[in-house]
Structures are given as structure tokens and as C-alpha cells.
Design a protein around this motif. Sequence first.
Motif, PDB file in Angstrom:
ATOM      1  N   GLN A   1       0.730  -1.080  -0.117  1.00 34.08           N
ATOM      2  CA  GLN A   1       0.075  -0.205  -0.102  1.00 34.08           C
ATOM      3  C   GLN A   1       0.724   1.146   0.063  1.00 34.08           C
ATOM      4  N   SER A   2       1.194   1.817  -1.214  1.00 30.06           N
ATOM      5  CA  SER A   2       2.048   2.962  -1.137  1.00 30.06           C
ATOM      6  C   SER A   2       1.379   4.271  -1.001  1.00 30.06           C
ATOM      7  N   ASN A   3       0.207   4.200  -0.984  1.00 32.75           N
ATOM      8  CA  ASN A   3      -0.920   5.380  -0.617  1.00 32.75           C
ATOM      9  C   ASN A   3      -0.936   5.601   0.833  1.00 32.75           C
ATOM     10  N   GLN A   4      -0.390   6.690   1.337  1.00 37.27           N
ATOM     11  CA  GLN A   4      -0.417   6.770   2.806  1.00 37.27           C
ATOM     12  C   GLN A   4      -1.593   6.869   3.432  1.00 37.27           C
ATOM     13  N   LEU A   5      -2.540   7.561   2.675  1.00 37.83           N
ATOM     14  CA  LEU A   5      -3.799   7.782   3.452  1.00 37.83           C
ATOM     15  C   LEU A   5      -4.720   6.693   3.419  1.00 37.83           C
ATOM     16  N   LYS A   6      -4.502   5.719   2.492  1.00 38.17           N
ATOM     17  CA  LYS A   6      -5.067   4.304   2.409  1.00 38.17           C
ATOM     18  C   LYS A   6      -4.566   3.525   3.174  1.00 38.17           C
ATOM     19  N   LYS A   7      -3.167   3.612   3.672  1.00 35.57           N
ATOM     20  CA  LYS A   7      -2.553   2.645   4.814  1.00 35.57           C
ATOM     21  C   LYS A   7      -3.016   3.097   6.033  1.00 35.57           C
ATOM     22  N   LEU A   8      -3.363   4.483   6.252  1.00 35.96           N
ATOM     23  CA  LEU A   8      -3.927   5.068   7.469  1.00 35.96           C
ATOM     24  C   LEU A   8      -5.107   4.466   7.748  1.00 35.96           C
ATOM     25  N   MET A   9      -6.124   4.706   6.571  1.00 39.48           N
ATOM     26  CA  MET A   9      -7.352   4.112   6.651  1.00 39.48           C
ATOM     27  C   MET A   9      -7.535   2.485   7.192  1.00 39.48           C
ATOM     28  N   GLN A  10      -6.438   2.030   6.631  1.00 34.70           N
ATOM     29  CA  GLN A  10      -6.396   0.324   7.011  1.00 34.70           C
ATOM     30  C   GLN A  10      -5.940   0.079   8.581  1.00 34.70           C
ATOM     31  N   LEU A  11      -5.301   1.153   8.991  1.00 32.00           N
ATOM     32  CA  LEU A  11      -4.839   1.261  10.541  1.00 32.00           C
ATOM     33  C   LEU A  11      -5.816   1.807  11.324  1.00 32.00           C
ATOM     34  N   SER A  12      -7.033   2.198  10.764  1.00 27.54           N
ATOM     35  CA  SER A  12      -7.981   2.928  11.624  1.00 27.54           C
ATOM     36  C   SER A  12      -8.493   2.202  12.859  1.00 27.54           C
ATOM     37  N   GLY A  13      -8.789   0.708  12.577  1.00 23.98           N
ATOM     38  CA  GLY A  13      -9.265  -0.180  13.675  1.00 23.98           C
ATOM     39  C   GLY A  13      -8.204  -0.179  15.089  1.00 23.98           C
ATOM     40  N   LEU A  14      -6.837  -0.082  14.479  1.00 28.41           N
ATOM     41  CA  LEU A  14      -5.572  -0.114  15.336  1.00 28.41           C
ATOM     42  C   LEU A  14      -5.549   1.223  16.008  1.00 28.41           C
ATOM     43  N   ARG A  15      -5.923   2.253  15.241  1.00 30.59           N
ATOM     44  CA  ARG A  15      -5.746   3.646  15.998  1.00 30.59           C
ATOM     45  C   ARG A  15      -6.977   3.587  17.006  1.00 30.59           C
ATOM     46  N   ASN A  16      -8.061   3.465  16.749  1.00 28.97           N
ATOM     47  CA  ASN A  16      -9.219   3.575  17.749  1.00 28.97           C
ATOM     48  C   ASN A  16      -9.017   2.721  19.077  1.00 28.97           C
ATOM     49  N   SER A  17      -8.560   1.381  18.695  1.00 31.53           N
ATOM     50  CA  SER A  17      -8.393   0.345  19.909  1.00 31.53           C
ATOM     51  C   SER A  17      -7.193   0.963  20.761  1.00 31.53           C
ATOM     52  N   PHE A  18      -6.264   1.358  20.002  1.00 30.83           N
ATOM     53  CA  PHE A  18      -4.979   2.067  20.890  1.00 30.83           C
ATOM     54  C   PHE A  18      -5.260   3.092  21.518  1.00 30.83           C
ATOM     55  N   LYS A  19      -6.109   4.124  21.053  1.00 34.17           N
ATOM     56  CA  LYS A  19      -6.481   5.236  21.933  1.00 34.17           C
ATOM     57  C   LYS A  19      -7.430   4.944  22.907  1.00 34.17           C
TER      58      LYS A  19
END
Length: 219
Positions: A111-129
Motif C-alpha cells: 500500500q503505497s498510498n499513505q492515506l489508504k494505509k492509515l485508513m487500513q490502520l483505523s481499527g488499530l488507531r481507535n483500539s490503541f487510543k
Amino acid sequence: MATKKTAITKDKIVSMYMDYVLEHSEKPKSVYHFTKMNDFTETEFYAFFGTLESIEKEIFKMFVEKTTELLAKNADYETYDMRSKMLSFYFTFFEILTANRSYVMLVLKEQSNQLKKLMQLSGLRNSFKNYLTEIISDDFRTQQEKLQNFQEKAFQETSWIQLLLTLKFWMEDSSPAFEKTDIYIEKSVKATFELMNIAPIDSLIDFGKFIFKEKIYNK
């Protein structure tokens, strides 16, 4: 007599998805293709997920959930201060990532698109927060009242960026048993907490030297 079909669950779909990606070195072309390859129906799929992309988000979220489950099994964990809890989280989380490194590397590197990569990690972000909210201590809140500008949200956002940088370092780490990532974790977490205490200079300099050495001498 026909063999009774095993019930489809969320965890089974996740497992089948990860197996598919690893075996084919690519994501399924469609929900239809994925379900047909694994002998279950689209209706069963949509009972748990709306899209294939939502599985990817769920996988990284599950990594955090597994981390917190393991931490909770440690009887001494609740007695730790915030910094020790954070270190425990990092070491456990990256052990889980290492156990699934082939999958993580495949889906994030493609995934070279950084925005799409961050969207893919959105579940990780919410759980980590959510995890960060749980470990924030009363002492920390009292201290931040004095600092005024450094609020809990700032702590969450700073910690999230730190986790992303650590993830990037781990993906590029070629040391045995990823021992350099362990050093990175110790130095970065120490620097973060000393920064919150407004006593950052020594740790930040030490952390900066470590990063400089890694980038300059290990290209």
C-alpha cells in the motif's frame, strides 16, 4: 450421512482472509471470489463484514485486543505505572506483530498510498487510543493541569504517531530477533514520558543519537 458444515464466525473469516493473502500474495478480487474459494456464502460473510477492507481493519484491531488480553493475565500489570504499562504494551504488541510478520509486511508494503494505509490502520488507531485512555493515571491528569497545554488528547495523538514510527522502524529492522526495535521502544517511550515531565534533554539526545546511527550507518 452428510457432514454437518462448521458454523462461520468472525474469527474464522479473519483466519481464512489472512491465509488467502499469504498463500496468494494478494488480496481476494471480490467477496464472491473469497467466499467461493472458502466454501461459504456471501450472506454469511455480510453477517460480520460489509467489505473486504473492513476485515483488514479488524485484523489490526484484533492485534491490540490480543495484546490487552495477554497483559491482563499478568497479575502484576495493574501495579505498573503508566510508563511501565506502555512498555509492556509495546513489547507484547510487537511480539504479536512478529508472529504475523509475513501478513503485516505484505499488506502494508503493497500500500503505497499513505492515506489508504492509515485508513487500513483505523481499527488499530481507535483500539490503541481506547487503551491509552484506560492507562492514564490520576497523577498524570493532575500533572497536566499544571502544564495546561498538554491534554489527554495531545497525549493520545503523540502516542499514536509514536506507534506508527515504531511500526515503520520494525518493518525496516533486519536485526536478529528484532533486537534494535526493542531498543527503539525503550528509548522512545522513555523520551516521551520524560518530555511530559519537562525533563527531556538527556533522553531525547540519547534517542536522537540512536536514530542517527541507524539511518547513517545501516543504509
